[in-house]
Design a protein around this motif. Structure first.
Motif, PDB file in Angstrom:
ATOM      1  N   ASP A  72     -32.805 -41.108  53.990  1.00  7.92           N
ATOM      2  CA  ASP A  72     -34.030 -40.549  54.575  1.00  7.92           C
ATOM      3  C   ASP A  72     -34.157 -40.948  56.040  1.00  7.92           C
ATOM      4  N   LEU A  73     -33.804 -42.193  56.348  1.00 14.08           N
ATOM      5  CA  LEU A  73     -33.829 -42.639  57.747  1.00 14.08           C
ATOM      6  C   LEU A  73     -32.852 -41.811  58.587  1.00 14.08           C
ATOM      7  N   ALA A  74     -31.674 -41.588  58.041  1.00 15.88           N
ATOM      8  CA  ALA A  74     -30.669 -40.792  58.758  1.00 15.88           C
ATOM      9  C   ALA A  74     -31.166 -39.367  58.985  1.00 15.88           C
ATOM     10  N   ASN A  75     -31.815 -38.801  57.963  1.00 19.88           N
ATOM     11  CA  ASN A  75     -32.352 -37.445  58.096  1.00 19.88           C
ATOM     12  C   ASN A  75     -33.442 -37.364  59.157  1.00 19.88           C
ATOM     13  N   LYS A  76     -34.079 -38.505  59.405  1.00 17.24           N
ATOM     14  CA  LYS A  76     -35.114 -38.572  60.444  1.00 17.24           C
ATOM     15  C   LYS A  76     -34.526 -38.960  61.805  1.00 17.24           C
ATOM     16  N   LYS A  77     -33.189 -38.958  61.866  1.00 19.68           N
ATOM     17  CA  LYS A  77     -32.453 -39.253  63.114  1.00 19.68           C
ATOM     18  C   LYS A  77     -32.631 -40.699  63.577  1.00 19.68           C
ATOM     19  N   VAL A  78     -32.919 -41.600  62.651  1.00 20.71           N
ATOM     20  CA  VAL A  78     -33.000 -43.028  62.978  1.00 20.71           C
ATOM     21  C   VAL A  78     -31.611 -43.627  62.772  1.00 20.71           C
ATOM     22  N   GLU A  79     -30.934 -43.992  63.882  1.00 21.06           N
ATOM     23  CA  GLU A  79     -29.561 -44.508  63.803  1.00 21.06           C
ATOM     24  C   GLU A  79     -28.767 -43.702  62.773  1.00 21.06           C
ATOM     25  N   GLU A  80     -28.732 -42.397  62.990  1.00 15.72           N
ATOM     26  CA  GLU A  80     -28.250 -41.445  61.991  1.00 15.72           C
ATOM     27  C   GLU A  80     -26.893 -41.805  61.391  1.00 15.72           C
ATOM     28  N   GLU A  81     -25.906 -41.981  62.245  1.00 16.38           N
ATOM     29  CA  GLU A  81     -24.556 -42.183  61.718  1.00 16.38           C
ATOM     30  C   GLU A  81     -24.402 -43.525  61.010  1.00 16.38           C
ATOM     31  N   LYS A  82     -25.043 -44.544  61.553  1.00 15.16           N
ATOM     32  CA  LYS A  82     -24.998 -45.862  60.916  1.00 15.16           C
ATOM     33  C   LYS A  82     -25.639 -45.794  59.532  1.00 15.16           C
ATOM     34  N   LYS A 115     -21.956 -36.053  48.853  1.00 17.01           N
ATOM     35  CA  LYS A 115     -21.426 -34.778  49.345  1.00 17.01           C
ATOM     36  C   LYS A 115     -22.189 -34.325  50.591  1.00 17.01           C
ATOM     37  N   LYS A 116     -23.524 -34.466  50.557  1.00 16.78           N
ATOM     38  CA  LYS A 116     -24.344 -34.085  51.713  1.00 16.78           C
ATOM     39  C   LYS A 116     -24.054 -34.975  52.918  1.00 16.78           C
ATOM     40  N   ILE A 117     -23.860 -36.269  52.639  1.00 18.36           N
ATOM     41  CA  ILE A 117     -23.547 -37.211  53.725  1.00 18.36           C
ATOM     42  C   ILE A 117     -22.221 -36.845  54.396  1.00 18.36           C
ATOM     43  N   LYS A 118     -21.232 -36.525  53.570  1.00 17.54           N
ATOM     44  CA  LYS A 118     -19.926 -36.124  54.105  1.00 17.54           C
ATOM     45  C   LYS A 118     -20.064 -34.896  54.997  1.00 17.54           C
ATOM     46  N   GLU A 119     -20.845 -33.923  54.545  1.00 20.29           N
ATOM     47  CA  GLU A 119     -21.048 -32.699  55.330  1.00 20.29           C
ATOM     48  C   GLU A 119     -21.703 -33.014  56.666  1.00 20.29           C
ATOM     49  N   LYS A 120     -22.704 -33.906  56.636  1.00 23.14           N
ATOM     50  CA  LYS A 120     -23.387 -34.285  57.881  1.00 23.14           C
ATOM     51  C   LYS A 120     -22.430 -34.991  58.840  1.00 23.14           C
ATOM     52  N   LEU A 121     -21.637 -35.909  58.306  1.00 21.20           N
ATOM     53  CA  LEU A 121     -20.694 -36.649  59.141  1.00 21.20           C
ATOM     54  C   LEU A 121     -19.648 -35.714  59.750  1.00 21.20           C
ATOM     55  N   VAL A 122     -19.162 -34.760  58.955  1.00 17.25           N
ATOM     56  CA  VAL A 122     -18.180 -33.799  59.460  1.00 17.25           C
ATOM     57  C   VAL A 122     -18.793 -32.938  60.558  1.00 17.25           C
ATOM     58  N   GLU A 136     -15.667 -40.865  69.166  1.00 18.75           N
ATOM     59  CA  GLU A 136     -16.760 -40.787  68.208  1.00 18.75           C
ATOM     60  C   GLU A 136     -16.404 -39.849  67.053  1.00 18.75           C
ATOM     61  N   ALA A 137     -15.784 -38.724  67.396  1.00 19.59           N
ATOM     62  CA  ALA A 137     -15.381 -37.756  66.365  1.00 19.59           C
ATOM     63  C   ALA A 137     -14.368 -38.379  65.406  1.00 19.59           C
ATOM     64  N   SER A 138     -13.419 -39.121  65.966  1.00 16.90           N
ATOM     65  CA  SER A 138     -12.400 -39.777  65.148  1.00 16.90           C
ATOM     66  C   SER A 138     -13.036 -40.792  64.203  1.00 16.90           C
ATOM     67  N   ASP A 139     -13.950 -41.603  64.722  1.00 19.80           N
ATOM     68  CA  ASP A 139     -14.595 -42.636  63.907  1.00 19.80           C
ATOM     69  C   ASP A 139     -15.398 -42.030  62.752  1.00 19.80           C
ATOM     70  N   LEU A 140     -16.084 -40.918  63.033  1.00 23.58           N
ATOM     71  CA  LEU A 140     -16.896 -40.278  61.996  1.00 23.58           C
ATOM     72  C   LEU A 140     -16.024 -39.712  60.879  1.00 23.58           C
ATOM     73  N   LEU A 141     -14.935 -39.067  61.255  1.00 17.64           N
ATOM     74  CA  LEU A 141     -14.054 -38.503  60.234  1.00 17.64           C
ATOM     75  C   LEU A 141     -13.365 -39.603  59.426  1.00 17.64           C
ATOM     76  N   TYR A 142     -13.129 -40.736  60.065  1.00 17.48           N
ATOM     77  CA  TYR A 142     -12.553 -41.852  59.309  1.00 17.48           C
ATOM     78  C   TYR A 142     -13.560 -42.376  58.279  1.00 17.48           C
ATOM     79  N   LEU A 143     -14.852 -42.353  58.633  1.00 17.07           N
ATOM     80  CA  LEU A 143     -15.886 -42.731  57.676  1.00 17.07           C
ATOM     81  C   LEU A 143     -15.868 -41.800  56.463  1.00 17.07           C
ATOM     82  N   VAL A 144     -15.681 -40.498  56.744  1.00 16.77           N
ATOM     83  CA  VAL A 144     -15.614 -39.517  55.662  1.00 16.77           C
ATOM     84  C   VAL A 144     -14.416 -39.816  54.770  1.00 16.77           C
ATOM     85  N   TYR A 145     -13.303 -40.146  55.390  1.00 18.36           N
ATOM     86  CA  TYR A 145     -12.098 -40.487  54.617  1.00 18.36           C
ATOM     87  C   TYR A 145     -12.336 -41.720  53.757  1.00 18.36           C
TER      88      TYR A 145
END
Length: 427
Positions: A72-82, A115-122, A136-145
């Motif tokens: 919910d915090l991420a959806n509110k854009k609070v430190e979204e990726e973290k 599944k929703k989190i993965k979609e957001k990260l991608v 940043e793009a590389s780090d996010l996709l590694y999180l998905v992996y």
């Protein structure tokens, strides 16, 4: 008696801690329900130290509420990726607990959230890449992996973005992991035409994507289903390993990596091309030609291969290079660069003639020699004209081709053609 009182006191303390833990989880649930996800996270932090001793059902409840609050915090854009990453970790902990206890109270909801989190990260990774924020793009996709270690495609693209970010050490680690997992990336992409927008949509490259596409076609929401083969990326992986190793000065390791890959995949043409490409960059033209010849035996109608052979052969054998370019054109009649390189081969002959002209004096003998050389120079220009004209016809926007052709027309005093070309260049 004292020991009995001590045991009783200890039991009371544990009981009180359990009640406190339950109260904090309930308080977190209430805060989350009221839309105060940050307060929910604070309550959960108070219960965190007690979780290792909690029952499986209490652990599952804790991780579920924690995941929901962080999401919910991420959806509110609070430190979204973290918070997306932390939420996914909480859901994974929940899945592990329920799998071990053979219960399934929250797992289905957790999997949907992951599944929703993965979609957001991608999506965030793609946005970062669009803005050229490749690290940043590389780090996010590694999180998905990391959320799904079977999703090697995300690791592949994470490595690619790391290369774009010039982070070669990270990219190398990822490529080695892809090599270890024998990643190929081969598959089938599924498409169909939307009957409302009349545009072709991409559904994905998984069995679920195919089922989704086929279902919509049956419902007549989509039409014209199309499958597209996704080629192997294995050669690209090995090529990048070799190139990075070579860049680091580890040429022997780069060669060994490709030799090993070829042994494991002897019929993989992409790996043959990768090995050839390495020797091309090392300027080992003999080995390059040998390898390309092997590829040509498997793909004799590959115009690009023939063109590349022409480029290399031109360094030592003009006639041989011309033959390769003409073979490429026979296969691909609109191969602009092949026509252009043929014209360059012809025009290069002018250099030697000009050098001889500049050595001549003013004697009668030298004047006669000059006329002979002048005629040879004109012949050189004439031999280049058909290729330049064809290249200009195929790609009229190429100013270098047009200017070279203008100069040739001028040298041969072809006034009408020069004038017509100038007019076309103004349009």
């Amino acid at each position: 008696m004292k020991s009995k009182y001590a045991i009783l006191a200890s039991a009371l303390l544990i009981s009180a801690a359990i009640f406190a833990q339950k109260d904090q989880i309930k308080a977190a649930e209430k805060a989350l329900k009221n839309g105060n996800s940050q307060e929910a996270v604070s309550f959960l932090q108070g219960a965190e130290s007690l979780i290792p001793n909690a029952t499986d059902s209490e652990k599952a409840q804790y991780y579920f509420v924690k995941g929901n609050a962080l999401l919910d915090l991420a959806n509110k854009k609070v430190e979204e990726e973290k918070n997306l990453s932390l939420a996914a970790k909480a859901y994974q902990d929940l899945l592990a607990v329920e799998k071990a206890s053979e219960k399934d109270k929250y797992s289905s909801q957790a999997q949907t959230s992951i599944k929703k989190i993965k979609e957001k990260l991608v999506n965030n990774a793609i946005e970062n890449a669009t803005q050229k924020k490749y690290k940043e793009a590389s780090d996010l996709l590694y999180l998905v992996y990391e959320l799904d270690k079977t999703d090697l495609e995300k690791l592949y693209y994470s490595a690619s973005y790391a290369v774009n970010a010039q982070d070669f050490d990270t990219a190398l680690v990822y490529y080695f992991e892809l090599k270890k997992q024998n990643f190929s990336g081969e598959g089938t992409a599924y498409y169909a035409k939307n009957v409302i927008t009349e545009k072709e949509d991409f559904f994905g490259a998984t069995p679920d994507a195919k089922a989704d596409r086929d279902g919509r076609v049956k419902l007549k929401i989509y039409s014209n289903p199309r499958d597209e083969k996704i080629p192997s990326k294995r050669g690209e992986v090995y090529k990048n390993i070799a190139l990075i190793l070579n860049q680091k000065g580890k040429t022997d390791e780069a060669k060994s990596a490709l030799t090993e890959a070829r042994l494991a995949n002897p019929d993989d043409v992409s790996l043959m091309l990768t090995e050839a490409d390495l020797y091309l960059k090392l300027e080992d033209f003999v080995t390059y030609k040998k390898l390309i010849s092997e590829v040509l035996q498997k793909n004799p109608n590959d115009a690009d291969l023939l063109f590349n052979l022409g480029v290399i052969t031109a360094k030592t054998d003009i006639v041989g290079a011309e033959d390769y370019y003409k073979k490429a054109i026979a296969i691909k009649p609109d191969y602009v660069n092949a026509y252009l390189n043929l014209s360059i081969l012809k025009l290069d002959g002018e250099k030697k003639i000009i050098a001889e002209m500049n050595k001549l004096g003013t004697s009668e003998k030298d004047n006669k020699k000059y006329e002979v050389l002048k005629k040879q120079r004109e012949d050189v220009f004439k031999s280049a004209i058909p290729y330049l004209e064809k290249a200009n016809e195929l790609n009229p926007e190429n100013e270098d081709v047009a200017i070279t052709l203008l100069n040739v027309y001028s040298a041969l005093e072809m006034t009408d053609k020069k004038k017509a070309l100038k007019e076309n260049m103004k349009k």
